[in-house]
Design a protein around this motif. Structure first.
Motif, PDB file in Angstrom:
ATOM      1  N   ILE A 119      28.219  41.597  81.509  1.00 32.39           N
ATOM      2  CA  ILE A 119      27.964  42.273  80.247  1.00 32.39           C
ATOM      3  C   ILE A 119      28.067  41.265  79.111  1.00 32.39           C
ATOM      4  N   ALA A 120      27.218  41.405  78.091  1.00 36.06           N
ATOM      5  CA  ALA A 120      27.224  40.451  76.979  1.00 36.06           C
ATOM      6  C   ALA A 120      28.400  40.688  76.041  1.00 36.06           C
ATOM      7  N   ASP A 121      28.724  41.952  75.791  1.00 32.30           N
ATOM      8  CA  ASP A 121      29.802  42.243  74.853  1.00 32.30           C
ATOM      9  C   ASP A 121      30.218  43.702  74.995  1.00 32.30           C
ATOM     10  N   ILE A 122      31.415  43.989  74.518  1.00 32.54           N
ATOM     11  CA  ILE A 122      31.901  45.363  74.392  1.00 32.54           C
ATOM     12  C   ILE A 122      32.424  45.514  72.973  1.00 32.54           C
ATOM     13  N   LEU A 123      31.946  46.527  72.277  1.00 33.74           N
ATOM     14  CA  LEU A 123      32.312  46.751  70.886  1.00 33.74           C
ATOM     15  C   LEU A 123      33.114  48.035  70.746  1.00 33.74           C
ATOM     16  N   ASP A 158      32.806  38.581  59.898  1.00 34.92           N
ATOM     17  CA  ASP A 158      31.580  38.345  59.133  1.00 34.92           C
ATOM     18  C   ASP A 158      30.675  39.577  59.080  1.00 34.92           C
ATOM     19  N   ILE A 159      31.142  40.671  59.649  1.00 37.96           N
ATOM     20  CA  ILE A 159      30.346  41.895  59.705  1.00 37.96           C
ATOM     21  C   ILE A 159      30.919  42.936  58.756  1.00 37.96           C
ATOM     22  N   TYR A 178      35.312  45.626  66.296  1.00 43.47           N
ATOM     23  CA  TYR A 178      35.927  44.670  67.212  1.00 43.47           C
ATOM     24  C   TYR A 178      34.943  44.288  68.307  1.00 43.47           C
ATOM     25  N   SER A 179      35.028  43.030  68.740  1.00 45.70           N
ATOM     26  CA  SER A 179      34.168  42.508  69.790  1.00 45.70           C
ATOM     27  C   SER A 179      35.017  41.890  70.889  1.00 45.70           C
ATOM     28  N   LYS A 180      34.600  42.082  72.135  1.00 43.21           N
ATOM     29  CA  LYS A 180      35.276  41.455  73.274  1.00 43.21           C
ATOM     30  C   LYS A 180      34.831  40.008  73.443  1.00 43.21           C
ATOM     31  N   THR A 184      29.556  36.052  70.370  1.00 44.77           N
ATOM     32  CA  THR A 184      28.355  36.803  70.029  1.00 44.77           C
ATOM     33  C   THR A 184      27.962  36.522  68.581  1.00 44.77           C
ATOM     34  N   THR A 185      26.702  36.218  68.332  1.00 50.85           N
ATOM     35  CA  THR A 185      26.256  35.863  66.990  1.00 50.85           C
ATOM     36  C   THR A 185      26.138  37.104  66.105  1.00 50.85           C
ATOM     37  N   VAL A 186      26.124  36.873  64.790  1.00 51.47           N
ATOM     38  CA  VAL A 186      25.968  37.971  63.838  1.00 51.47           C
ATOM     39  C   VAL A 186      24.638  38.682  64.060  1.00 51.47           C
ATOM     40  N   SER A 187      23.586  37.924  64.333  1.00 50.13           N
ATOM     41  CA  SER A 187      22.273  38.515  64.590  1.00 50.13           C
ATOM     42  C   SER A 187      22.310  39.434  65.805  1.00 50.13           C
ATOM     43  N   ASP A 188      22.966  38.988  66.871  1.00 48.85           N
ATOM     44  CA  ASP A 188      23.072  39.818  68.069  1.00 48.85           C
ATOM     45  C   ASP A 188      23.924  41.058  67.801  1.00 48.85           C
TER      46      ASP A 188
END
Length: 227
Positions: A119-123, A158-159, A178-180, A184-188
């Motif tokens: 998985i790329a990320d979990i928010l 930054d978000i 929150y990000s795991k 992960t970039t701001v654009s993503d």
């Protein structure tokens, strides 16, 4: 501590009430999603391509001690945790961390089933400490921030993030996102936020497009929900 897990699905959807009693005890009405939203999340995930919905209940010796819900969206290869709740009388016993891990394991499984290596990320969303009103609420806010930090989540500083009003007539709510995955970039992240807004808040919660687009603009996300 090892809990017994109940995965609520369309097959045993009647079991959803097992976790909702704890949900009602843990959140005031103004921040609770309507019960129908849980059913709609499950039903629409069954028919939506590339989307899964997880509703898990943790039991200890037959007693419900926790529950958590979350979505996986293959279009962004990301998970979104909506709720994680533990029995307030059993905190500081590792139940919250075990519940979070159990939900994460299922979201990772969904990513692999969708064809990704991982998985790329979990928010997830949490409140700003500056937006709570009492000392007790501030203490609870600090505890949640520490809990997520200990479990590998970081505030996306930054978000600028807001949650749309869950009930008609309410205001837009500024929250922390929150990000795991801190890489992960701001654009993503912005692409993930848009998908969460479209798939969850528009298609499932049924919040009107004008309100959601106002929120997206407030977060400097220029892609608008059109259908």
């Amino acid at each position: 501590m090892s809990l017994e897990w109940l995965d609520v699905t369309a097959v045993n959807i009647h079991e959803i009430n097992v976790g909702l009693d704890l949900y009602k005890e843990s959140f005031p009405e103004e921040v609770r999603e309507p019960q129908q939203t849980f059913y709609d999340s499950m039903r629409k995930a069954e028919v939506a391509t590339g989307q899964t919905y997880r509703f898990i209940v943790g039991k200890e010796e037959g007693k419900v001690v926790s529950f958590a819900t979350g979505h996986y969206f293959s279009s962004i290869n990301a998970g979104f945790i909506v709720y994680i709740v533990t029995d307030p009388h059993l905190r500081s016993k590792g139940i919250g961390a075990e519940t979070l891990r159990a939900l994460e394991e299922r979201l990772h499984y969904d990513a692999r089933q969708a064809g990704y290596h991982e998985i790329a990320d979990i928010l997830l969303e949490t409140e700003h400490k500056d937006c709570v009103h009492t000392m007790l609420e501030k203490e609870e806010c600090d505890k949640r921030a520490l809990f997520f930090s200990r479990n590998g989540y970081s505030i996306m500083k930054d978000i600028v993030y807001v949650q749309p009003p869950l009930h008609q007539g309410e205001e837009i709510v500024p929250l922390h996102l929150y990000s795991k995955n801190v890489t992960t970039t701001v654009s993503d992240i912005n692409a993930m936020i848009y998908e969460i807004y479209y798939q969850k808040y528009y298609r499932i919660n049924g919040i009107d497009k004008a309100t959601l687009n106002q929120c997206l603009q407030q977060m400097n996300i220029h892609r608008m929900i059109e259908s």
